[in-house]
Design an enzyme around this catalytic site. Structure first.
Site, PDB file in Angstrom:
ATOM      1  N   LEU A  72       0.813  -1.260  -0.134  1.00  0.00           N
ATOM      2  CA  LEU A  72      -0.106  -0.024  -0.029  1.00  0.00           C
ATOM      3  C   LEU A  72       0.900   1.325  -0.041  1.00  0.00           C
ATOM      4  O   LEU A  72       0.585   2.297   0.519  1.00  0.00           O
ATOM      5  CB  LEU A  72      -1.016   0.144   1.026  1.00  0.00           C
ATOM      6  CG  LEU A  72      -1.961  -1.074   1.148  1.00  0.00           C
ATOM      7  CD1 LEU A  72      -2.904  -0.984   2.417  1.00  0.00           C
ATOM      8  CD2 LEU A  72      -2.885  -0.909   0.009  1.00  0.00           C
ATOM      9  N   CYS A 127      -6.692  -5.483   2.254  1.00  0.00           N
ATOM     10  CA  CYS A 127      -5.398  -6.195   1.652  1.00  0.00           C
ATOM     11  C   CYS A 127      -4.787  -7.011   2.334  1.00  0.00           C
ATOM     12  O   CYS A 127      -4.518  -6.875   3.697  1.00  0.00           O
ATOM     13  CB  CYS A 127      -4.694  -4.685   1.680  1.00  0.00           C
ATOM     14  SG  CYS A 127      -3.261  -4.984   0.979  1.00  0.00           S
ATOM     15  N   ILE A 189     -13.811  -8.979  -4.912  1.00  0.00           N
ATOM     16  CA  ILE A 189     -12.969  -9.392  -3.448  1.00  0.00           C
ATOM     17  C   ILE A 189     -11.597  -8.727  -3.721  1.00  0.00           C
ATOM     18  O   ILE A 189     -11.229  -8.286  -4.988  1.00  0.00           O
ATOM     19  CB  ILE A 189     -12.714 -11.026  -3.343  1.00  0.00           C
ATOM     20  CG1 ILE A 189     -12.106 -11.381  -4.763  1.00  0.00           C
ATOM     21  CG2 ILE A 189     -13.955 -11.443  -2.829  1.00  0.00           C
ATOM     22  CD1 ILE A 189     -11.832 -12.607  -4.607  1.00  0.00           C
ATOM     23  N   GLY A 216      -6.314 -11.740 -10.769  1.00  0.00           N
ATOM     24  CA  GLY A 216      -6.106 -12.124 -11.983  1.00  0.00           C
ATOM     25  C   GLY A 216      -7.075 -13.506 -12.228  1.00  0.00           C
ATOM     26  O   GLY A 216      -7.589 -13.862 -11.303  1.00  0.00           O
ATOM     27  N   THR A 265      -6.026  -6.792 -12.871  1.00  0.00           N
ATOM     28  CA  THR A 265      -5.112  -7.232 -13.440  1.00  0.00           C
ATOM     29  C   THR A 265      -5.064  -7.499 -14.999  1.00  0.00           C
ATOM     30  O   THR A 265      -3.782  -7.611 -15.627  1.00  0.00           O
ATOM     31  CB  THR A 265      -4.748  -8.843 -12.700  1.00  0.00           C
ATOM     32  OG1 THR A 265      -4.694  -8.486 -11.307  1.00  0.00           O
ATOM     33  CG2 THR A 265      -3.611  -9.606 -13.246  1.00  0.00           C
TER      34      THR A 265
HETATM   35  C1  LIG Z   1      -0.599  -4.709  -8.340  1.00  0.00           C
HETATM   36  C2  LIG Z   1      -1.839  -4.603  -7.336  1.00  0.00           C
HETATM   37  C3  LIG Z   1      -2.165  -3.495  -6.575  1.00  0.00           C
HETATM   38  C4  LIG Z   1      -3.513  -3.499  -5.808  1.00  0.00           C
HETATM   39  N1  LIG Z   1      -3.496  -2.301  -4.940  1.00  0.00           N
HETATM   40  C5  LIG Z   1      -4.598  -2.097  -4.352  1.00  0.00           C
HETATM   41  C6  LIG Z   1      -5.075  -1.259  -3.360  1.00  0.00           C
HETATM   42  O1  LIG Z   1      -4.206  -0.350  -3.289  1.00  0.00           O
HETATM   43  N2  LIG Z   1      -6.282  -1.048  -2.847  1.00  0.00           N
HETATM   44  C7  LIG Z   1      -7.281  -2.277  -2.920  1.00  0.00           C
HETATM   45  O2  LIG Z   1      -8.115  -2.085  -2.344  1.00  0.00           O
HETATM   46  N3  LIG Z   1      -6.881  -3.126  -3.812  1.00  0.00           N
HETATM   47  C8  LIG Z   1      -5.879  -3.367  -4.407  1.00  0.00           C
HETATM   48  N4  LIG Z   1      -5.588  -4.388  -5.287  1.00  0.00           N
HETATM   49  C9  LIG Z   1      -6.596  -5.356  -5.566  1.00  0.00           C
HETATM   50  C10 LIG Z   1      -7.540  -5.093  -6.708  1.00  0.00           C
HETATM   51  O3  LIG Z   1      -8.131  -3.940  -6.578  1.00  0.00           O
HETATM   52  C11 LIG Z   1      -8.430  -6.235  -7.088  1.00  0.00           C
HETATM   53  O4  LIG Z   1      -9.201  -6.149  -5.715  1.00  0.00           O
HETATM   54  C12 LIG Z   1      -7.818  -7.586  -6.945  1.00  0.00           C
HETATM   55  O5  LIG Z   1      -6.666  -7.409  -7.807  1.00  0.00           O
HETATM   56  C13 LIG Z   1      -8.614  -8.702  -7.977  1.00  0.00           C
HETATM   57  O6  LIG Z   1      -8.978  -7.903  -9.119  1.00  0.00           O
HETATM   58  P1  LIG Z   1      -8.287  -8.493 -10.619  1.00  0.00           P
HETATM   59  O7  LIG Z   1      -8.102  -9.934 -10.499  1.00  0.00           O
HETATM   60  O8  LIG Z   1      -9.056  -7.709 -11.517  1.00  0.00           O
HETATM   61  O9  LIG Z   1      -6.998  -7.655 -10.150  1.00  0.00           O
HETATM   62  C14 LIG Z   1      -4.199  -4.398  -6.150  1.00  0.00           C
HETATM   63  C15 LIG Z   1      -4.140  -5.561  -6.905  1.00  0.00           C
HETATM   64  C16 LIG Z   1      -3.030  -5.547  -7.706  1.00  0.00           C
HETATM   65  C17 LIG Z   1      -2.596  -6.661  -8.640  1.00  0.00           C
END
Ligand SMILES: Cc1cc2nc3c(=O)[nH]c(=O)nc-3n(C[C@H](O)[C@H](O)[C@H](O)COP(=O)(O)O)c2cc1C
Length: 307
Positions: A72, A127, A189, A216, A265
């Site tokens: 974060l 997180c 999530i 992902g 992702t």
């Molecule tokens: C590199 C990275 C940084 C992330 N940073 C945050 C964040 O700062 N705050 C948050 O609530 N979620 C964060 N996430 C989680 C994403 O918002 C999301 O909930 C999670 O990646 C699942 O979605 P996706 O599969 O489409 O990436 C992060 C995810 C990734 C991959």
């Protein structure tokens, strides 16, 4: 056809940028908004600057998932506000600030500081690799979640969304606790795990934090299941996120009970065109199936609940 009303905020479509991906500055947020997203969520930020973990903070898993422990990192609310003020939404797009902290007072302070510049606020209480007392340490405890959400809601004039972690025994219990505390919507999530990848040449975990959250394609079935379960437990709107890369994925989340979705992702592989492509695909699907609004589709996989 794709228009969506989320907690009274009009969105031209239900697709939003997920927190933490391309959300650290106004130019990338504006690029996503221009590419056709209905809304963007900022990178999570805190009261004070946080350097996060040292590199490596991300590692790929197969071709379409990643493990991250960024910790974060952010420049703190005072610096982040400069970026937020430069984000340009149209009347049917939403800017959502993602905030985090460890104490109720920090959340209230952050809400009071940013709310006049944003349409909604998302609470990152989920997180899996946050520093002590933040993130999932809150969202894994129903009482703590209640305290934090209440503090944010009491301080807020804009809708407040609580973002949930899948890393719990009973996600419905946490969801109900956030709803009781006044949350206007839930995002689910956050990343799953933590998990670990080991570099076999040096016999060490790849990430500096050793463990990180999975995101992902690999996590999509868990995210869909969580949306499905929480839809049965609460009456507030749900925002689904986890592994979305196609319009078919979006349909699954909507049928499970999501009123809107976030995408993170998959942007790394598909680029920002993913929003427009998913929109075109979903419109085609809706025409073919005879739907005229997203609302008609929400929760359809629950047969019984919807009669
Ligand atoms: C590199 C990275 C940084 C992330 N940073 C945050 C964040 O700062 N705050 C948050 O609530 N979620 C964060 N996430 C989680 C994403 O918002 C999301 O909930 C999670 O990646 C699942 O979605 P996706 O599969 O489409 O990436 C992060 C995810 C990734 C991959």
């Amino acid at each position: 056809m794709l228009k969506t009303n989320l907690c009274g905020v009009e969105l031209e479509n239900p697709f939003m940028l997920a927190a933490g991906i391309l959300g650290s500055n106004s130019s990338s947020l504006n690029m996503i908004l221009k590419s056709g997203a209905g809304g963007v969520v900022t990178k999570s930020f805190s009261k004070n600057p946080n350097p996060g973990y040292i590199n490596p903070t991300t590692v790929g898993v197969d071709d379409d998932s990643i493990l991250n422990a960024i910790g974060l990192s952010n420049p703190g609310v005072d610096n982040f506000l400069d970026e937020i003020k430069k984000v340009e939404t149209n009347d049917n797009q939403a800017l959502i600030a993602s905030i985090y902290g460890s104490m109720p007072e920090e959340f209230s302070y952050l809400v009071e500081t940013v709310q006049e510049y944003v349409d909604m606020i998302e609470l990152n209480i989920s997180c899996p690799h946050a520093m002590e007392g933040c993130g999932a340490a809150i969202g894994q405890d129903p009482n703590l979640s209640h305290k934090i959400v209440s503090a944010a809601v009491d301080a807020s004039d804009v809708p407040v969304i609580a973002k949930l972690t899948p890393n719990v025994t009973d996600i419905a219990e946490i969801a109900k606790s956030c709803e009781d505390a006044g949350a206007d919507a839930l995002t689910l999530i956050n990343s799953l795990g933590p998990g670990m990848v080991i570099n076999i040449d040096v016999a060490k975990p790849v990430l500096s934090n050793k463990m990180g959250g999975m995101s992902g394609k690999a996590i999509k079935p868990i995210a869909v299941r969580d949306v499905y379960v929480v839809y049965d437990a609460v009456d507030i709107p749900l925002i689904g996120v986890g592994g979305i890369s196609t319009y078919e994925d979006v349909v699954e989340f909507i049928y499970a009970g999501a009123s809107a979705v976030q995408i993170g992702t998959s942007i790394m592989n598909l680029g920002v065109d993913v929003f427009e492509n998913i929109g075109k695909g979903l419109e085609g699907f809706m025409k073919e199936k005879g739907f005229s609004s997203i609302e008609e589709m929400v929760g359809l996989a629950h047969g019984d609940k919807n009669g």
